[in-house]
Design an enzyme around this catalytic site. Structure first.
Site, PDB file in Angstrom:
ATOM      1  N   HIS A  28     -11.647-114.114  68.621  1.00 36.12           N
ATOM      2  CA  HIS A  28     -10.700-113.023  68.424  1.00 36.12           C
ATOM      3  C   HIS A  28      -9.706-112.894  69.572  1.00 36.12           C
ATOM      4  O   HIS A  28     -10.028-113.118  70.734  1.00 36.12           O
ATOM      5  CB  HIS A  28     -11.448-111.695  68.237  1.00 36.12           C
ATOM      6  CG  HIS A  28     -12.344-111.333  69.386  1.00 36.12           C
ATOM      7  ND1 HIS A  28     -11.892-110.662  70.495  1.00 36.12           N
ATOM      8  CD2 HIS A  28     -13.666-111.567  69.592  1.00 36.12           C
ATOM      9  CE1 HIS A  28     -12.894-110.467  71.335  1.00 36.12           C
ATOM     10  NE2 HIS A  28     -13.986-111.010  70.816  1.00 36.12           N
ATOM     11  N   ASP A  29      -8.495-112.578  69.205  1.00 32.99           N
ATOM     12  CA  ASP A  29      -7.418-112.246  70.145  1.00 32.99           C
ATOM     13  C   ASP A  29      -6.951-113.419  70.982  1.00 32.99           C
ATOM     14  O   ASP A  29      -6.251-113.226  71.982  1.00 32.99           O
ATOM     15  CB  ASP A  29      -7.827-111.082  71.066  1.00 32.99           C
ATOM     16  CG  ASP A  29      -8.226-109.845  70.289  1.00 32.99           C
ATOM     17  OD1 ASP A  29      -7.380-109.308  69.565  1.00 32.99           O
ATOM     18  OD2 ASP A  29      -9.414-109.430  70.381  1.00 32.99           O
ATOM     19  N   GLY A  37     -13.239-114.926  73.373  1.00 34.60           N
ATOM     20  CA  GLY A  37     -12.190-113.976  73.034  1.00 34.60           C
ATOM     21  C   GLY A  37     -11.129-113.841  74.108  1.00 34.60           C
ATOM     22  O   GLY A  37     -11.369-114.058  75.301  1.00 34.60           O
TER      23      GLY A  37
END
Length: 261
Positions: free
Chosen positions: A123-124, A141
């Site tokens: 994520h991200d 992440g």
């Protein structure tokens, strides 16, 4: 979607938008709030969950899992997305997660990248253009990857780290600090800098003068035995005559995590 070629066993949820010439293989699932650009090919047994936007002319091989929920305990189902650019090759069993509200709300992958089998983008993450992630390379992440970065097989990048443009991360190296542009990292417990990626720079058209300036900057940062503040001051002097050294210094100055040294 009229020009698309969808296998009869594929599941396309209402609300998904497929461009012209899109191909979807057998037993693949395309969720609602997914947008796929023209001429992108998605192999069999894949899953694409939304909100996800995928550009044109991508090739996604079988069993890839794209746009899944972020693997973050703080995630509570809020609207977050994955954005993938154009002409990327995403091979078998690759996993790419959407972003989180605390990390900007989106995972982003640029153009012309190769993500080989079993790689993971968490994520991200922000991935630039023309990168190659070899088999089983893993991003935790909030990782930022510049353009033309190569991650060798089984490389692992710690959360919140940045990898500068044209860097090369060697096979099995674990990176827990920021890697400046142009630098090579080799496995040594946690990865350690081992010179510059001179061969990669030659292949991309860097001439001897540019490479020489980058080598001198590397020696200043890693070989001279100076403190980081001393090295920064010296790099500032060198940056006046080299845009590449300026880019390296700007990368260092923008960091929040410790520099890999």
């Amino acid at each position: 979607m009229s020009d698309s070629l969808i296998h009869p066993s594929a599941v396309i949820e209402p609300g998904a938008r497929l461009g012209g010439g899109v191909r979807v293989g057998a037993f693949t699932y395309i969720g609602a709030d997914v947008e796929i650009g023209d001429n992108t090919q998605i192999g069999p047994h894949c899953s694409v969950h939304g909100p996800t936007r995928i550009g044109r002319d991508n090739c996604i091989a079988g069993h890839a899992a794209i746009g899944g929920d972020p693997q973050d305990k703080k995630f509570r189902g809020e609207r977050v997305e994955l954005v993938i650019g154009d002409r990327n090759t995403i091979r078998e069993f690759v996993t790419i997660n959407r972003g989180t509200s605390g990390g900007g709300g989106a995972t982003r992958i640029g153009n012309d990248n190769w993500l080989l089998a079993y790689t993971h983008v968490a994520h991200d993450c922000l991935v630039g253009d023309h990168c190659v992630f070899s088999n089983n390379a893993t991003l935790a992440g909030h990782v930022e990857i510049g353009d033309h970065v190569i991650l060798s097989g089984f490389a692992g990048i710690h959360q919140f780290c940045r990898i500068g443009a044209h860097a090369f991360i060697g096979m099995g190296a674990f990176v827990n600090g920021d890697v400046p542009p142009f630098v090579m990292v080799a496995q040594d417990g946690y990865g350690r800098p081992r010179g510059i990626n001179s061969e990669g720079l030659k292949r991309r058209g860097f001439d001897a003068e540019r490479i020489g300036a980058i080598k001198r900057a590397y020696r200043t940062l890693y070989v001279a035995g100076s403190s980081l503040d001393e090295a920064r001051a010296r790099l500032g002097e060198m940056a006046g005559s080299s845009a590449d050294v300026r880019a390296l210094l700007d990368f260092i100055d923008a960091g929040e995590r410790p520099l890999l040294r």
